[in-house]
Scaffold this motif. Structure first.
Motif, short mmCIF file in Angstrom:
data_model
loop_
_atom_site.label_atom_id
_atom_site.label_comp_id
_atom_site.label_asym_id
_atom_site.label_seq_id
_atom_site.Cartn_x
_atom_site.Cartn_y
_atom_site.Cartn_z
N ARG A 1 0.84 -1.21 0.00
CA ARG A 1 0.00 0.00 0.00
C ARG A 1 0.87 1.25 0.00
O ARG A 1 0.60 2.21 -0.74
CB ARG A 1 -0.92 0.00 1.22
CG ARG A 1 -1.99 -1.09 1.20
CD ARG A 1 -2.99 -0.90 2.34
NE ARG A 1 -3.98 -1.99 2.35
CZ ARG A 1 -3.87 -3.06 3.11
NH1 ARG A 1 -2.83 -3.21 3.94
NH2 ARG A 1 -4.81 -4.00 3.05
N ALA A 2 1.92 1.24 0.81
CA ALA A 2 2.79 2.40 0.90
C ALA A 2 3.51 2.66 -0.43
O ALA A 2 3.82 3.81 -0.76
CB ALA A 2 3.82 2.21 2.01
N ALA A 3 3.77 1.59 -1.19
CA ALA A 3 4.46 1.72 -2.48
C ALA A 3 3.53 2.17 -3.60
O ALA A 3 3.99 2.46 -4.71
CB ALA A 3 5.13 0.41 -2.85
N GLY A 4 2.22 2.19 -3.33
CA GLY A 4 1.28 2.68 -4.34
C GLY A 4 0.37 1.66 -4.96
O GLY A 4 -0.30 1.95 -5.97
N ALA A 5 0.30 0.44 -4.40
CA ALA A 5 -0.59 -0.58 -4.95
C ALA A 5 -2.04 -0.08 -4.91
O ALA A 5 -2.46 0.58 -3.96
CB ALA A 5 -0.47 -1.88 -4.17
N ASP A 6 -2.79 -0.39 -5.95
CA ASP A 6 -4.18 0.06 -6.03
C ASP A 6 -5.13 -0.85 -5.26
O ASP A 6 -6.14 -0.39 -4.72
CB ASP A 6 -4.61 0.11 -7.50
CG ASP A 6 -3.76 1.08 -8.31
OD1 ASP A 6 -4.06 2.28 -8.27
OD2 ASP A 6 -2.80 0.63 -8.95
N ILE A 7 -4.83 -2.15 -5.24
CA ILE A 7 -5.67 -3.14 -4.56
C ILE A 7 -4.75 -4.08 -3.79
O ILE A 7 -3.79 -4.59 -4.36
CB ILE A 7 -6.50 -3.95 -5.56
CG1 ILE A 7 -7.31 -3.03 -6.48
CG2 ILE A 7 -7.43 -4.94 -4.84
CD1 ILE A 7 -7.92 -3.74 -7.67
N VAL A 8 -5.03 -4.30 -2.53
CA VAL A 8 -4.24 -5.22 -1.72
C VAL A 8 -5.18 -6.13 -0.95
O VAL A 8 -6.15 -5.67 -0.35
CB VAL A 8 -3.32 -4.47 -0.72
CG1 VAL A 8 -2.49 -5.47 0.09
CG2 VAL A 8 -2.41 -3.49 -1.46
#
Length: 226
Positions: free
Chosen positions: A88-95
Protein backbone atom coordinates in the motif's frame (compact mmCIF):
# COMPACT_ATOMS: atom_id res chain seq x y z
CA UNK A 1 -11.40 -9.75 -44.90
CA UNK A 2 -11.59 -7.12 -42.16
CA UNK A 3 -12.73 -3.68 -43.29
CA UNK A 4 -9.96 -1.10 -43.42
CA UNK A 5 -10.70 2.62 -43.51
CA UNK A 6 -9.57 4.88 -46.32
CA UNK A 7 -7.10 6.45 -43.88
CA UNK A 8 -5.63 3.07 -42.93
CA UNK A 9 -5.28 1.99 -46.57
CA UNK A 10 -3.52 5.25 -47.39
CA UNK A 11 -1.03 4.71 -44.57
CA UNK A 12 -0.44 1.12 -45.64
CA UNK A 13 0.47 2.35 -49.10
CA UNK A 14 3.38 4.25 -47.60
CA UNK A 15 5.06 1.16 -46.19
CA UNK A 16 3.92 -1.92 -48.11
CA UNK A 17 6.80 -1.81 -50.60
CA UNK A 18 9.44 -0.90 -48.04
CA UNK A 19 12.14 -3.37 -47.01
CA UNK A 20 13.22 -3.80 -43.40
CA UNK A 21 13.91 -0.41 -41.86
CA UNK A 22 16.32 0.75 -39.21
CA UNK A 23 14.43 1.37 -35.99
CA UNK A 24 14.88 5.17 -35.79
CA UNK A 25 13.58 5.60 -39.34
CA UNK A 26 10.61 3.31 -38.68
CA UNK A 27 9.68 5.21 -35.51
CA UNK A 28 9.83 8.52 -37.39
CA UNK A 29 7.46 7.18 -40.04
CA UNK A 30 5.14 5.70 -37.42
CA UNK A 31 4.84 9.04 -35.63
CA UNK A 32 4.00 10.61 -38.98
CA UNK A 33 0.97 8.31 -39.14
CA UNK A 34 -0.54 10.07 -36.12
CA UNK A 35 -3.54 11.74 -37.72
CA UNK A 36 -6.10 10.84 -35.04
CA UNK A 37 -7.21 12.92 -32.07
CA UNK A 38 -6.45 10.35 -29.38
CA UNK A 39 -3.08 9.28 -28.03
CA UNK A 40 -2.53 5.88 -29.64
CA UNK A 41 -0.57 3.09 -27.98
CA UNK A 42 2.63 2.02 -29.73
CA UNK A 43 3.25 -1.73 -29.77
CA UNK A 44 6.12 -3.97 -30.74
CA UNK A 45 5.29 -7.43 -32.09
CA UNK A 46 7.92 -10.13 -32.49
CA UNK A 47 7.84 -13.60 -33.97
CA UNK A 48 10.27 -15.92 -32.21
CA UNK A 49 12.07 -19.04 -33.36
CA UNK A 50 10.60 -21.20 -30.63
CA UNK A 51 8.26 -24.18 -30.47
CA UNK A 52 5.50 -23.13 -28.04
CA UNK A 53 4.41 -26.77 -27.76
CA UNK A 54 7.62 -27.45 -25.83
CA UNK A 55 7.41 -26.15 -22.27
CA UNK A 56 11.16 -25.47 -22.15
CA UNK A 57 10.89 -23.13 -25.15
CA UNK A 58 8.17 -20.85 -23.84
CA UNK A 59 9.24 -17.28 -23.18
CA UNK A 60 7.98 -15.20 -20.29
CA UNK A 61 9.43 -12.23 -18.46
CA UNK A 62 9.12 -8.61 -17.41
CA UNK A 63 11.24 -5.57 -18.11
CA UNK A 64 11.24 -1.96 -16.92
CA UNK A 65 11.20 0.43 -19.87
CA UNK A 66 13.27 3.62 -19.54
CA UNK A 67 10.30 5.90 -20.22
CA UNK A 68 7.37 3.78 -19.00
CA UNK A 69 4.36 3.14 -21.22
CA UNK A 70 2.43 6.38 -20.77
CA UNK A 71 -0.39 4.75 -18.88
CA UNK A 72 -1.63 4.64 -15.30
CA UNK A 73 -1.05 0.98 -14.44
CA UNK A 74 -3.40 -0.46 -11.81
CA UNK A 75 -1.59 -2.96 -9.61
CA UNK A 76 -3.26 -5.61 -7.45
CA UNK A 77 -1.21 -7.34 -4.75
CA UNK A 78 -1.80 -10.58 -2.89
CA UNK A 79 -0.14 -9.99 0.47
CA UNK A 80 -0.86 -9.90 4.17
CA UNK A 81 0.57 -8.35 7.32
CA UNK A 82 3.70 -6.23 6.88
CA UNK A 83 3.91 -7.06 3.18
CA UNK A 84 0.39 -5.73 2.65
CA UNK A 85 1.33 -2.47 4.36
CA UNK A 86 4.50 -2.19 2.26
CA UNK A 87 2.48 -2.73 -0.93
CA UNK A 88 0.00 0.00 0.00
CA UNK A 89 2.79 2.40 0.90
CA UNK A 90 4.46 1.72 -2.48
CA UNK A 91 1.28 2.68 -4.34
CA UNK A 92 -0.59 -0.58 -4.95
CA UNK A 93 -4.18 0.06 -6.03
CA UNK A 94 -5.67 -3.14 -4.56
CA UNK A 95 -4.24 -5.22 -1.72
CA UNK A 96 -5.76 -8.35 -0.25
CA UNK A 97 -5.55 -12.07 0.34
CA UNK A 98 -8.57 -14.39 0.51
CA UNK A 99 -10.87 -11.39 0.09
CA UNK A 100 -9.12 -10.39 -3.14
CA UNK A 101 -9.30 -13.97 -4.40
CA UNK A 102 -13.05 -14.01 -3.78
CA UNK A 103 -13.49 -10.75 -5.69
CA UNK A 104 -11.64 -12.21 -8.67
CA UNK A 105 -13.67 -15.41 -8.56
CA UNK A 106 -16.75 -13.19 -8.63
CA UNK A 107 -15.55 -11.54 -11.83
CA UNK A 108 -14.06 -8.32 -10.46
CA UNK A 109 -10.63 -7.74 -12.02
CA UNK A 110 -10.11 -4.00 -12.11
CA UNK A 111 -6.33 -4.13 -12.48
CA UNK A 112 -3.61 -4.45 -15.13
CA UNK A 113 -0.98 -6.40 -13.15
CA UNK A 114 -1.25 -8.89 -10.30
CA UNK A 115 1.65 -9.37 -7.87
CA UNK A 116 2.03 -11.78 -4.99
CA UNK A 117 4.41 -12.65 -2.18
CA UNK A 118 5.52 -16.32 -2.15
CA UNK A 119 3.47 -17.14 0.96
CA UNK A 120 0.30 -16.17 -0.93
CA UNK A 121 0.62 -18.76 -3.68
CA UNK A 122 -1.72 -21.11 -1.85
CA UNK A 123 -4.38 -18.43 -2.30
CA UNK A 124 -3.32 -17.44 -5.81
CA UNK A 125 -2.83 -20.95 -7.25
CA UNK A 126 -6.56 -21.81 -7.57
CA UNK A 127 -7.08 -18.60 -9.59
CA UNK A 128 -4.96 -19.87 -12.48
CA UNK A 129 -7.94 -20.73 -14.64
CA UNK A 130 -9.25 -17.18 -14.29
CA UNK A 131 -6.04 -15.14 -14.32
CA UNK A 132 -3.97 -17.32 -16.66
CA UNK A 133 -5.95 -16.77 -19.88
CA UNK A 134 -5.85 -13.02 -19.23
CA UNK A 135 -2.08 -12.99 -18.74
CA UNK A 136 -2.51 -11.89 -15.11
CA UNK A 137 -1.33 -14.96 -13.20
CA UNK A 138 1.58 -14.07 -10.88
CA UNK A 139 4.75 -15.99 -11.67
CA UNK A 140 8.35 -15.96 -10.38
CA UNK A 141 9.57 -16.08 -14.01
CA UNK A 142 7.95 -12.76 -14.78
CA UNK A 143 8.94 -11.08 -11.52
CA UNK A 144 5.36 -10.90 -10.29
CA UNK A 145 5.94 -13.28 -7.38
CA UNK A 146 8.55 -11.70 -5.13
CA UNK A 147 9.65 -11.17 -1.56
CA UNK A 148 10.44 -7.51 -2.33
CA UNK A 149 6.85 -6.52 -2.96
CA UNK A 150 7.39 -2.78 -2.48
CA UNK A 151 10.02 -2.59 -5.25
CA UNK A 152 7.84 -4.67 -7.58
CA UNK A 153 4.86 -2.36 -7.04
CA UNK A 154 6.93 0.73 -7.76
CA UNK A 155 8.46 -0.80 -10.90
CA UNK A 156 5.12 -1.85 -12.39
CA UNK A 157 3.48 1.45 -11.49
CA UNK A 158 6.35 3.18 -13.31
CA UNK A 159 5.77 1.18 -16.49
CA UNK A 160 7.43 -2.19 -16.12
CA UNK A 161 5.80 -4.57 -18.61
CA UNK A 162 5.11 -8.29 -18.30
CA UNK A 163 4.86 -10.56 -21.34
CA UNK A 164 4.75 -14.14 -22.58
CA UNK A 165 4.56 -15.78 -25.98
CA UNK A 166 1.28 -16.89 -27.49
CA UNK A 167 0.55 -20.24 -29.14
CA UNK A 168 2.08 -19.05 -32.39
CA UNK A 169 5.40 -18.09 -30.85
CA UNK A 170 4.66 -14.36 -30.94
CA UNK A 171 5.30 -11.77 -28.24
CA UNK A 172 3.60 -8.37 -28.41
CA UNK A 173 4.05 -5.56 -25.88
CA UNK A 174 3.12 -1.89 -25.47
CA UNK A 175 6.18 0.36 -25.52
CA UNK A 176 4.66 3.81 -25.09
CA UNK A 177 2.31 6.33 -26.65
CA UNK A 178 2.43 8.00 -30.03
CA UNK A 179 3.06 11.37 -28.34
CA UNK A 180 6.36 10.09 -26.92
CA UNK A 181 9.42 11.58 -28.59
CA UNK A 182 11.19 9.52 -31.24
CA UNK A 183 14.12 9.00 -28.88
CA UNK A 184 11.86 7.80 -26.06
CA UNK A 185 10.17 5.23 -28.29
CA UNK A 186 13.46 4.02 -29.74
CA UNK A 187 14.99 3.64 -26.28
CA UNK A 188 11.97 1.75 -24.96
CA UNK A 189 11.96 -0.61 -27.94
CA UNK A 190 15.71 -1.21 -27.71
CA UNK A 191 15.38 -1.98 -23.99
CA UNK A 192 12.62 -4.53 -24.63
CA UNK A 193 14.46 -6.28 -27.46
CA UNK A 194 17.70 -6.36 -25.49
CA UNK A 195 15.95 -8.05 -22.57
CA UNK A 196 14.09 -10.43 -24.87
CA UNK A 197 17.42 -11.64 -26.25
CA UNK A 198 18.68 -12.45 -22.75
CA UNK A 199 15.89 -14.96 -22.13
CA UNK A 200 16.30 -17.02 -25.28
CA UNK A 201 15.53 -20.65 -24.35
CA UNK A 202 18.62 -22.85 -24.47
CA UNK A 203 16.74 -25.39 -26.60
CA UNK A 204 15.70 -22.82 -29.22
CA UNK A 205 17.68 -23.36 -32.42
CA UNK A 206 18.32 -21.07 -35.36
CA UNK A 207 17.30 -17.42 -35.50
CA UNK A 208 15.62 -16.44 -32.25
CA UNK A 209 13.99 -13.07 -33.03
CA UNK A 210 12.75 -13.71 -36.55
CA UNK A 211 10.64 -10.60 -37.16
CA UNK A 212 10.04 -7.29 -35.40
CA UNK A 213 7.11 -5.05 -36.31
CA UNK A 214 6.09 -1.74 -34.74
CA UNK A 215 2.62 -0.26 -35.01
CA UNK A 216 0.19 2.07 -33.30
CA UNK A 217 -3.43 1.42 -32.36
CA UNK A 218 -4.79 2.64 -35.68
CA UNK A 219 -1.80 2.25 -38.00
CA UNK A 220 -0.37 -0.50 -40.20
CA UNK A 221 2.74 -2.28 -39.00
CA UNK A 222 6.27 -1.39 -40.06
CA UNK A 223 8.86 -4.17 -40.22
CA UNK A 224 12.19 -3.26 -38.66
CA UNK A 225 15.54 -4.97 -38.55
CA UNK A 226 15.96 -7.02 -35.38
Amino acid sequence: MAYRSKRYRALTGKVKDTALMALPEAVKILKGFNTTKFNQTVEVSTHLGIDPRQSDQNVRGSVALPHGIGKDVRVAVFAQGDNAEKARAAGADIVGADDLAQQIKGGTMDFDVALATPDMMGVVGPLGRVLGPRGLMPSPRSGTVTTDIASAVREFKAGKIEFRNDKGGNVAVPVGKINFSEDQLVENIVAFLAYLRTIKPATSKGTYIQTVTISATMSPGIRVSA
